[in-house]
Motif scaffolding. Structure first.
Motif, PDB file in Angstrom:
ATOM      1  N   TYR A  17       1.129  -1.469  -0.005  1.00 22.67           N
ATOM      2  CA  TYR A  17      -0.053   0.319  -0.151  1.00 22.67           C
ATOM      3  C   TYR A  17       0.695   1.080  -0.332  1.00 22.67           C
ATOM      4  CZ  TYR A  17      -4.110  -3.010   1.698  1.00 22.67           C
ATOM      5  OH  TYR A  17      -4.882  -4.045   1.439  1.00 22.67           O
ATOM      6  N   THR A  18      -0.009   2.263  -0.261  1.00 21.55           N
ATOM      7  CA  THR A  18       1.007   3.781  -0.533  1.00 21.55           C
ATOM      8  C   THR A  18       0.147   4.437   0.609  1.00 21.55           C
ATOM      9  OG1 THR A  18       1.254   3.929  -2.839  1.00 21.55           O
ATOM     10  CG2 THR A  18       1.289   5.867  -1.591  1.00 21.55           C
ATOM     11  N   VAL A  19       1.371   4.769   1.839  1.00 23.23           N
ATOM     12  CA  VAL A  19       0.650   5.083   2.861  1.00 23.23           C
ATOM     13  C   VAL A  19       1.391   6.822   3.736  1.00 23.23           C
ATOM     14  CG1 VAL A  19       1.086   4.651   5.337  1.00 23.23           C
ATOM     15  CG2 VAL A  19       0.855   2.886   3.650  1.00 23.23           C
ATOM     16  N   PHE A  20      -0.335   7.228   3.945  1.00 25.80           N
ATOM     17  CA  PHE A  20       0.904   8.712   4.040  1.00 25.80           C
ATOM     18  C   PHE A  20      -0.356   8.626   6.093  1.00 25.80           C
ATOM     19  CE2 PHE A  20      -0.475   9.322  -0.431  1.00 25.80           C
ATOM     20  CZ  PHE A  20       0.747   9.983  -1.021  1.00 25.80           C
ATOM     21  N   VAL A  21       0.982   9.958   6.742  1.00 27.43           N
ATOM     22  CA  VAL A  21       0.402   9.548   8.350  1.00 27.43           C
ATOM     23  C   VAL A  21       0.101  10.827   8.612  1.00 27.43           C
ATOM     24  CG1 VAL A  21       1.536   7.676   8.297  1.00 27.43           C
ATOM     25  CG2 VAL A  21       3.074   9.879   8.333  1.00 27.43           C
ATOM     26  N   ALA A  22      -0.624  11.419   9.609  1.00 30.00           N
ATOM     27  CA  ALA A  22      -1.293  12.009  10.201  1.00 30.00           C
ATOM     28  C   ALA A  22      -1.568  11.676  11.358  1.00 30.00           C
ATOM     29  CB  ALA A  22      -2.557  13.133   9.413  1.00 30.00           C
ATOM     30  N   MET A  23      -1.040  13.054  12.320  1.00 34.12           N
ATOM     31  CA  MET A  23      -1.086  12.654  13.804  1.00 34.12           C
ATOM     32  C   MET A  23      -2.421  13.182  14.437  1.00 34.12           C
ATOM     33  SD  MET A  23       3.448  12.458  14.868  1.00 34.12           S
ATOM     34  CE  MET A  23       2.714  11.887  16.384  1.00 34.12           C
ATOM     35  N   ASP A  24      -2.851  14.017  13.381  1.00 34.01           N
ATOM     36  CA  ASP A  24      -4.315  14.532  14.643  1.00 34.01           C
ATOM     37  C   ASP A  24      -5.786  14.985  13.165  1.00 34.01           C
ATOM     38  OD1 ASP A  24      -4.058  17.386  13.236  1.00 34.01           O
ATOM     39  OD2 ASP A  24      -2.661  17.496  15.356  1.00 34.01           O
ATOM     40  N   GLY A  25      -6.392  14.826  14.108  1.00 30.01           N
ATOM     41  CA  GLY A  25      -7.735  15.417  12.420  1.00 30.01           C
ATOM     42  C   GLY A  25      -6.750  16.781  11.473  1.00 30.01           C
ATOM     43  N   GLU A  26      -6.228  17.399  12.400  1.00 29.51           N
ATOM     44  CA  GLU A  26      -6.508  18.452  10.865  1.00 29.51           C
ATOM     45  C   GLU A  26      -5.680  18.242  10.033  1.00 29.51           C
ATOM     46  OE1 GLU A  26      -5.155  21.995  13.868  1.00 29.51           O
ATOM     47  OE2 GLU A  26      -6.959  21.976  14.230  1.00 29.51           O
ATOM     48  N   GLN A  27      -4.105  17.651  10.737  1.00 25.71           N
ATOM     49  CA  GLN A  27      -3.326  17.156   9.430  1.00 25.71           C
ATOM     50  C   GLN A  27      -3.691  16.637   8.311  1.00 25.71           C
ATOM     51  OE1 GLN A  27       0.173  15.380  11.206  1.00 25.71           O
ATOM     52  NE2 GLN A  27       1.044  17.099  11.957  1.00 25.71           N
ATOM     53  N   ALA A  28      -4.621  15.328   8.861  1.00 23.30           N
ATOM     54  CA  ALA A  28      -5.326  14.516   8.637  1.00 23.30           C
ATOM     55  C   ALA A  28      -6.154  15.581   7.093  1.00 23.30           C
ATOM     56  CB  ALA A  28      -6.581  13.169   8.704  1.00 23.30           C
ATOM     57  N   LEU A  29      -6.968  16.203   7.714  1.00 19.27           N
ATOM     58  CA  LEU A  29      -7.845  16.746   7.234  1.00 19.27           C
ATOM     59  C   LEU A  29      -6.906  17.571   5.729  1.00 19.27           C
ATOM     60  CD1 LEU A  29     -10.542  18.905   9.171  1.00 19.27           C
ATOM     61  CD2 LEU A  29     -10.717  16.730   7.358  1.00 19.27           C
TER      62      LEU A  29
END
Length: 299
Positions: A30-42
């Motif tokens: 899989y190609t993976v992206f990471v975020a450590m909170d909801g704001e980063q995810a958005l």
């Protein structure tokens, strides 16, 4: 050239958990992206639409529930499945997480075999739904999905245009529409039953097509033009209401597959409806049936 199984966005505030998830999914292709909170995810999702999102519930700045709600407001992200990750101490938040638009949850500590299996299932379902949505949008159909509170989850461009033309372009009018649909759905209508919406610039009829997933309803709008043509065809050729629907879309040049998508039936069922239609029209094939109807309707 290396191919990827899909794009996964992991949203997790634990560096250790994030690292293990990233490594596992990357090794699985899989190609993976990471975020450590909801704001980063958005911020990431708005730049690169993922195929699936793994969302922790409890996080700083913006938690998983709020992040999921914000994601679902974006029409380009509304179909992306969100799988929540929850610890035993977070069970009280689980209902709110699923109510916000999540499709599944997995318990912590994560069992990676189970996680991979669930990702695979939801990716397959998501791609199927997106394909159907794209087809319905491309052929200009007046369909939309809503939740049990009659809040629109997804709609085609043609649906948005018709709602705008009917004057449903304000918070007050949207709430009026939702109230009527919610009341109708609470009566558990039968599949393919119809209901008239009142109080708008143009009268609108909605048809219940089914429930594509738990808590989700698929509805189709009928405008005045379609209604008058179908009624005319019914009267002229002694058709049933269902036959008039199939014939209407046949005359519009739709294939059995497209008719099936529009009317929530299989292509085989659509084709089966054509047998009595051809008999009543005195024709043998689609081309002649279309010609007879166009000549009658002067189109």
């Amino acid at each position: 050239m290396t191919t990827t199984k899909g794009i996964v966005l992991i949203v997790e505030d634990s560096v250790e958990a994030l690292g293990m998830l990233n490594e596992t999914l990357t090794n699985e292709g899989y190609t993976v992206f990471v975020a450590m909170d909801g704001e980063q995810a958005l911020a990431i999702a708005n730049r690169m639409v993922p195929d699936v999102i793994l969302m922790d519930i409890i996080m700083p700045n913006m938690d998983g529930v709020q992040a999921c709600k914000e994601l679902k407001k974006n029409s380009e992200l509304a179909d992306v499945p969100v799988i929540f990750m929850t610890g035993l101490s977070e069970k009280e938040h689980l209902f709110h997480s699923l109510d916000a638009g999540g499709v599944d949850f997995i318990n912590k500590p994560i069992q990676f075999d189970e996680l991979l299996a669930r990702i695979k299932v939801h990716l397959r379902n998501s791609k199927s739904a997106r394909s159907a949505h794209n087809t319905l949008n491309n052929i200009g159909q007046l369909v939309f999905t809503c939740d049990s509170n009659a809040k629109i989850i997804w709609s085609t461009n043609s649906t948005n245009d018709l709602l705008e033309a009917a004057g449903i372009n304000s918070k007050e009018k949207t709430e009026l529409m939702s109230e009527q649909i919610r009341h109708w759905l609470s009566s558990d209508p039968e599949k393919h039953s119809n209901y008239w919406l009142k109080g708008f610039d143009n009268p609108l009829q909605i048809c219940f097509l089914g429930r594509p997933s738990p808590g989700e309803y698929l509805l189709r709008l009928t405008n005045d033009n379609e209604k008058s043509i179908r009624e005319s065809l019914c009267k002229k050729f002694s058709l049933t209401e269902r036959e008039s629907e199939v014939l209407f879309w046949l005359v519009r040049g739709k294939t059995n597959r497209e008719i099936g998508l529009i009317l929530s039936m299989s292509p085989r069922t659509a084709n089966k409806h054509l047998e009595p239609i051809f008999r009543k029209l005195g024709v043998e094939n689609r081309t002649t049936a279309t010609a007879v109807c166009l000549r009658y309707l002067n189109l």
